[in-house]
Motif scaffolding. Structure first.
Motif, PDB file in Angstrom:
ATOM      1  N   ARG A 151       0.843  -1.203   0.000  1.00 35.62           N
ATOM      2  CA  ARG A 151       0.000   0.000   0.000  1.00 35.62           C
ATOM      3  C   ARG A 151       0.873   1.246   0.000  1.00 35.62           C
ATOM      4  NH1 ARG A 151      -3.989  -0.147   4.726  1.00 35.62           N
ATOM      5  NH2 ARG A 151      -4.812  -1.830   3.457  1.00 35.62           N
ATOM      6  N   TRP A 155       1.118   4.257  -2.763  1.00 33.37           N
ATOM      7  CA  TRP A 155       0.960   5.669  -2.404  1.00 33.37           C
ATOM      8  C   TRP A 155       2.092   6.509  -2.994  1.00 33.37           C
ATOM      9  CZ3 TRP A 155      -0.353   5.259   3.572  1.00 33.37           C
ATOM     10  CH2 TRP A 155      -1.667   4.780   3.710  1.00 33.37           C
ATOM     11  N   THR A 203     -11.707   5.786  -1.730  1.00 31.69           N
ATOM     12  CA  THR A 203     -11.072   4.998  -0.678  1.00 31.69           C
ATOM     13  C   THR A 203     -11.973   4.932   0.544  1.00 31.69           C
ATOM     14  OG1 THR A 203      -9.100   4.811   0.725  1.00 31.69           O
ATOM     15  CG2 THR A 203      -9.855   7.036   0.220  1.00 31.69           C
ATOM     16  N   GLU A 228      -5.297   7.122   3.987  1.00 31.43           N
ATOM     17  CA  GLU A 228      -4.940   7.200   2.575  1.00 31.43           C
ATOM     18  C   GLU A 228      -5.343   8.556   2.004  1.00 31.43           C
ATOM     19  OE1 GLU A 228      -4.804   3.680  -0.174  1.00 31.43           O
ATOM     20  OE2 GLU A 228      -6.815   4.435  -0.638  1.00 31.43           O
TER      21      GLU A 228
END
Length: 222
Positions: A172, A176, A193, A198
């Motif tokens: 993850r 990003w 999301t 996030e």
């Protein structure tokens, strides 16, 4: 005053007795990330499908780079990259073949689509697995390949529908960083999301949708 790269005004969409979208208004400037938050069934994916020209709104107006998503759908499809909630790659093809196939669908010439496929493989750390069938890939590798495939057409706008759902924390974080690099290069990103952290890290502006309506909008701090 600059025109927003993405603009949605009073967009509605109804499925039977359910108002999936009930008059949504939002906008995003070029080279920024617009975060769409909300629970399952809030209307986020419906809005994404409208922006991606896959679904027609019942009423209202949605534009990307000044083009109407209904009237100029064909023209917009060459400007948009889309990665959905699940990796849409062919397991029987290799990673490289998947990427070159996407280039073919964008009508990119043979030499150029090979170059772009290689560029994506390097950017997403997939060169070692490039010529293996995708069915041998881990979930994180498939997700990276799927995101990479959405970039083969060099889109101005990238639409990501819950791209990190189900990924481990390390993968993850890698995604990003990749998204941040794309935005630095000038790509406009729409990111749906369910992870607040996030949205806080990536989004310049956040819109919270619930039951088909915008219930809050602003920066993460706001």
């Amino acid at each position: 005053m600059t025109t927003p790269m993405i603009e949605v005004r009073a967009v509605t969409k109804r499925f039977g007795s359910i108002d999936a979208l009930a008059g949504v208004d939002l906008s995003a400037d070029a080279g920024t990330v617009l975060g769409l938050l909300g629970p399952n069934g809030a209307g986020k994916t419906t809005l994404v499908r409208i922006l991606a020209t896959l679904l027609r709104p019942d009423s209202g107006l949605a534009t990307i780079a000044g083009y109407d998503v209904v009237r100029h759908a064909q023209r917009l499809r060459s400007m948009i990259g889309l990665a959905g909630q699940y990796a849409a790659v062919d397991e029987m093809l290799t990673g490289r073949e998947n990427l070159e196939l996407v280039g073919l669908l964008y009508h990119v010439g043979k030499a150029e689509r090979r170059r772009r496929a290689q560029e994506v493989l390097e950017r997403f750390s997939l060169t070692e697995a490039a010529d293996r069938q995708v069915k041998t890939y881990s979930g994180g590798m498939r997700r990276r390949l799927d995101l990479g495939a959405s970039l083969v057409g060099h889109p101005s706008v990238l639409i990501l529908d819950e791209p990190t759902t189900g990924l481990d924390p390390r993968t993850r974080n890698e995604l990003w960083t990749l998204i941040e690099d794309l935005v630095t290069d000038g790509t406009t990103v729409v990111l749906t999301t369910q992870y607040l952290e996030e949205a806080e890290r990536l989004a310049h502006r956040i819109v919270v949708i619930d039951r088909g309506r915008v219930v809050a909008a602003g920066t993460a701090d706001e």
